[in-house]
Design a protein around this motif. Sequence first.
Motif, PDB file in Angstrom:
ATOM      1  N   LYS A 124      -7.199   1.712   0.968  1.00  0.00           N
ATOM      2  CA  LYS A 124      -6.338   2.431   0.026  1.00  0.00           C
ATOM      3  C   LYS A 124      -6.089   1.592  -1.215  1.00  0.00           C
ATOM      4  O   LYS A 124      -6.188   2.086  -2.352  1.00  0.00           O
ATOM      5  CB  LYS A 124      -5.017   2.790   0.703  1.00  0.00           C
ATOM      6  CG  LYS A 124      -4.035   3.531  -0.195  1.00  0.00           C
ATOM      7  CD  LYS A 124      -2.765   3.883   0.562  1.00  0.00           C
ATOM      8  CE  LYS A 124      -1.779   4.638  -0.324  1.00  0.00           C
ATOM      9  NZ  LYS A 124      -0.545   4.996   0.429  1.00  0.00           N
ATOM     10  N   LEU A 125      -5.775   0.315  -1.018  1.00  0.00           N
ATOM     11  CA  LEU A 125      -5.508  -0.565  -2.150  1.00  0.00           C
ATOM     12  C   LEU A 125      -6.774  -0.855  -2.955  1.00  0.00           C
ATOM     13  O   LEU A 125      -6.749  -0.902  -4.185  1.00  0.00           O
ATOM     14  CB  LEU A 125      -4.879  -1.866  -1.654  1.00  0.00           C
ATOM     15  CG  LEU A 125      -3.440  -1.735  -1.153  1.00  0.00           C
ATOM     16  CD1 LEU A 125      -3.007  -2.989  -0.412  1.00  0.00           C
ATOM     17  CD2 LEU A 125      -2.497  -1.453  -2.312  1.00  0.00           C
ATOM     18  N   ASP A 168       3.872  -4.006  -6.928  1.00  0.00           N
ATOM     19  CA  ASP A 168       3.930  -2.615  -7.379  1.00  0.00           C
ATOM     20  C   ASP A 168       3.846  -2.537  -8.902  1.00  0.00           C
ATOM     21  O   ASP A 168       3.142  -1.686  -9.462  1.00  0.00           O
ATOM     22  CB  ASP A 168       5.220  -1.978  -6.874  1.00  0.00           C
ATOM     23  CG  ASP A 168       5.275  -0.479  -7.134  1.00  0.00           C
ATOM     24  OD1 ASP A 168       4.425   0.247  -6.604  1.00  0.00           O
ATOM     25  OD2 ASP A 168       6.183  -0.038  -7.861  1.00  0.00           O
ATOM     26  N   GLY A 191      -1.587  -1.779 -14.416  1.00  0.00           N
ATOM     27  CA  GLY A 191      -3.025  -1.974 -14.571  1.00  0.00           C
ATOM     28  C   GLY A 191      -3.455  -3.417 -14.686  1.00  0.00           C
ATOM     29  O   GLY A 191      -4.501  -3.700 -15.278  1.00  0.00           O
ATOM     30  N   ILE A 204       0.280  -3.267 -10.115  1.00  0.00           N
ATOM     31  CA  ILE A 204      -0.613  -2.120  -9.914  1.00  0.00           C
ATOM     32  C   ILE A 204      -0.349  -1.050 -10.968  1.00  0.00           C
ATOM     33  O   ILE A 204      -1.268  -0.547 -11.617  1.00  0.00           O
ATOM     34  CB  ILE A 204      -0.435  -1.535  -8.500  1.00  0.00           C
ATOM     35  CG1 ILE A 204      -0.952  -2.516  -7.443  1.00  0.00           C
ATOM     36  CG2 ILE A 204      -1.181  -0.195  -8.376  1.00  0.00           C
ATOM     37  CD1 ILE A 204      -0.656  -2.095  -6.016  1.00  0.00           C
ATOM     38  N   LYS A 205       0.925  -0.707 -11.152  1.00  0.00           N
ATOM     39  CA  LYS A 205       1.229   0.395 -12.075  1.00  0.00           C
ATOM     40  C   LYS A 205       0.945   0.041 -13.528  1.00  0.00           C
ATOM     41  O   LYS A 205       0.673   0.925 -14.343  1.00  0.00           O
ATOM     42  CB  LYS A 205       2.686   0.853 -11.902  1.00  0.00           C
ATOM     43  CG  LYS A 205       3.750   0.007 -12.586  1.00  0.00           C
ATOM     44  CD  LYS A 205       5.139   0.536 -12.286  1.00  0.00           C
ATOM     45  CE  LYS A 205       6.225  -0.226 -13.045  1.00  0.00           C
ATOM     46  NZ  LYS A 205       6.206   0.079 -14.494  1.00  0.00           N
ATOM     47  N   ARG A 248      -9.239   1.059  -3.429  1.00  0.00           N
ATOM     48  CA  ARG A 248      -9.535   2.229  -4.257  1.00  0.00           C
ATOM     49  C   ARG A 248      -8.642   2.298  -5.494  1.00  0.00           C
ATOM     50  O   ARG A 248      -8.980   2.978  -6.463  1.00  0.00           O
ATOM     51  CB  ARG A 248      -9.392   3.496  -3.412  1.00  0.00           C
ATOM     52  CG  ARG A 248     -10.563   3.718  -2.464  1.00  0.00           C
ATOM     53  CD  ARG A 248     -10.346   4.882  -1.544  1.00  0.00           C
ATOM     54  NE  ARG A 248     -11.571   5.205  -0.805  1.00  0.00           N
ATOM     55  CZ  ARG A 248     -11.607   5.945   0.295  1.00  0.00           C
ATOM     56  NH1 ARG A 248     -10.478   6.438   0.804  1.00  0.00           N
ATOM     57  NH2 ARG A 248     -12.757   6.200   0.903  1.00  0.00           N
ATOM     58  N   LEU A 249      -7.519   1.572  -5.461  1.00  0.00           N
ATOM     59  CA  LEU A 249      -6.637   1.494  -6.616  1.00  0.00           C
ATOM     60  C   LEU A 249      -7.023   0.347  -7.546  1.00  0.00           C
ATOM     61  O   LEU A 249      -6.384   0.132  -8.571  1.00  0.00           O
ATOM     62  CB  LEU A 249      -5.191   1.306  -6.157  1.00  0.00           C
ATOM     63  CG  LEU A 249      -4.548   2.474  -5.398  1.00  0.00           C
ATOM     64  CD1 LEU A 249      -3.178   2.070  -4.872  1.00  0.00           C
ATOM     65  CD2 LEU A 249      -4.430   3.699  -6.295  1.00  0.00           C
ATOM     66  N   GLY A 250      -8.050  -0.403  -7.159  1.00  0.00           N
ATOM     67  CA  GLY A 250      -8.499  -1.517  -7.982  1.00  0.00           C
ATOM     68  C   GLY A 250      -7.982  -2.874  -7.552  1.00  0.00           C
ATOM     69  O   GLY A 250      -8.222  -3.872  -8.230  1.00  0.00           O
ATOM     70  N   VAL A 251      -7.268  -2.922  -6.417  1.00  0.00           N
ATOM     71  CA  VAL A 251      -6.768  -4.200  -5.907  1.00  0.00           C
ATOM     72  C   VAL A 251      -7.923  -4.964  -5.272  1.00  0.00           C
ATOM     73  O   VAL A 251      -8.746  -4.388  -4.545  1.00  0.00           O
ATOM     74  CB  VAL A 251      -5.652  -3.966  -4.869  1.00  0.00           C
ATOM     75  CG1 VAL A 251      -5.206  -5.286  -4.239  1.00  0.00           C
ATOM     76  CG2 VAL A 251      -4.476  -3.250  -5.517  1.00  0.00           C
ATOM     77  N   SER A 295       0.824  -1.210   0.000  1.00  0.00           N
ATOM     78  CA  SER A 295       0.000   0.000   0.000  1.00  0.00           C
ATOM     79  C   SER A 295       0.857   1.259   0.000  1.00  0.00           C
ATOM     80  O   SER A 295       0.424   2.312  -0.484  1.00  0.00           O
ATOM     81  CB  SER A 295      -0.939   0.011   1.211  1.00  0.00           C
ATOM     82  OG  SER A 295      -0.242   0.309   2.411  1.00  0.00           O
TER      83      SER A 295
END
Length: 204
Positions: free
Chosen positions: A153-154, A125, A131, A128-129, A156-159, A112
């Motif tokens: 938090k994660l 990482d 996509g 995530i970056k 909301r990033l799509g995890v 996170s």
Amino acid sequence: MSNPKTIAVALTGASGMPYGVRLIETLLSAGHRVWLLYSQVAQIVAQQEMDWKLPSRPAEVEAELSERFGAAEGQLRVFGREEWFAPPASGSNPPDAMVVCPCTMGTLASISQGLSANLIERAADVVIKEGRRLVLVPRETPFSAIHLENMLKLARLGVCILPANPGFYTRPKSVQDLVDFVVARVLDQLGVEHALAPRWGESE
């Protein structure tokens, strides 16, 4: 399989090693490629929960699991914690998806914050970056506010945060049934077909 996926699977030191091992077995039997990463504490948990002496050398793990699960040559690759030139360390060669199963709260917190202090964190990482799909399977209870904030938090990033919480509407008859329930939910998130557990409204 005409279009096999490459799935990175990370084993960390949370309780729930049978989930991760069953996931690897199922992915390989379905014809997908698996890139396996594991932490030092995962070795302790493997011994405690499965009487499995998880070797320190990735090549030994690769040989052992390939034979155990009948993997084709090159289908399973295992990388060390500090193997920074491994494919999952770079966005130029990311896996199609990654699963951390089981996932410690420490690993989740590091992901996170984007710390990338070891290959597991760096691979997450990258996913995530780039996509790609990242699924984290925490096995902890109760959750503290810190845990929940990191998960939010994660998310909301799509995890995908997928706690190892088996359901009982399938009327499980064994521990293996409970393991398969959770692994089936992970496979659903990866878009991998399976017949591990009946779906809601379906008979066994």
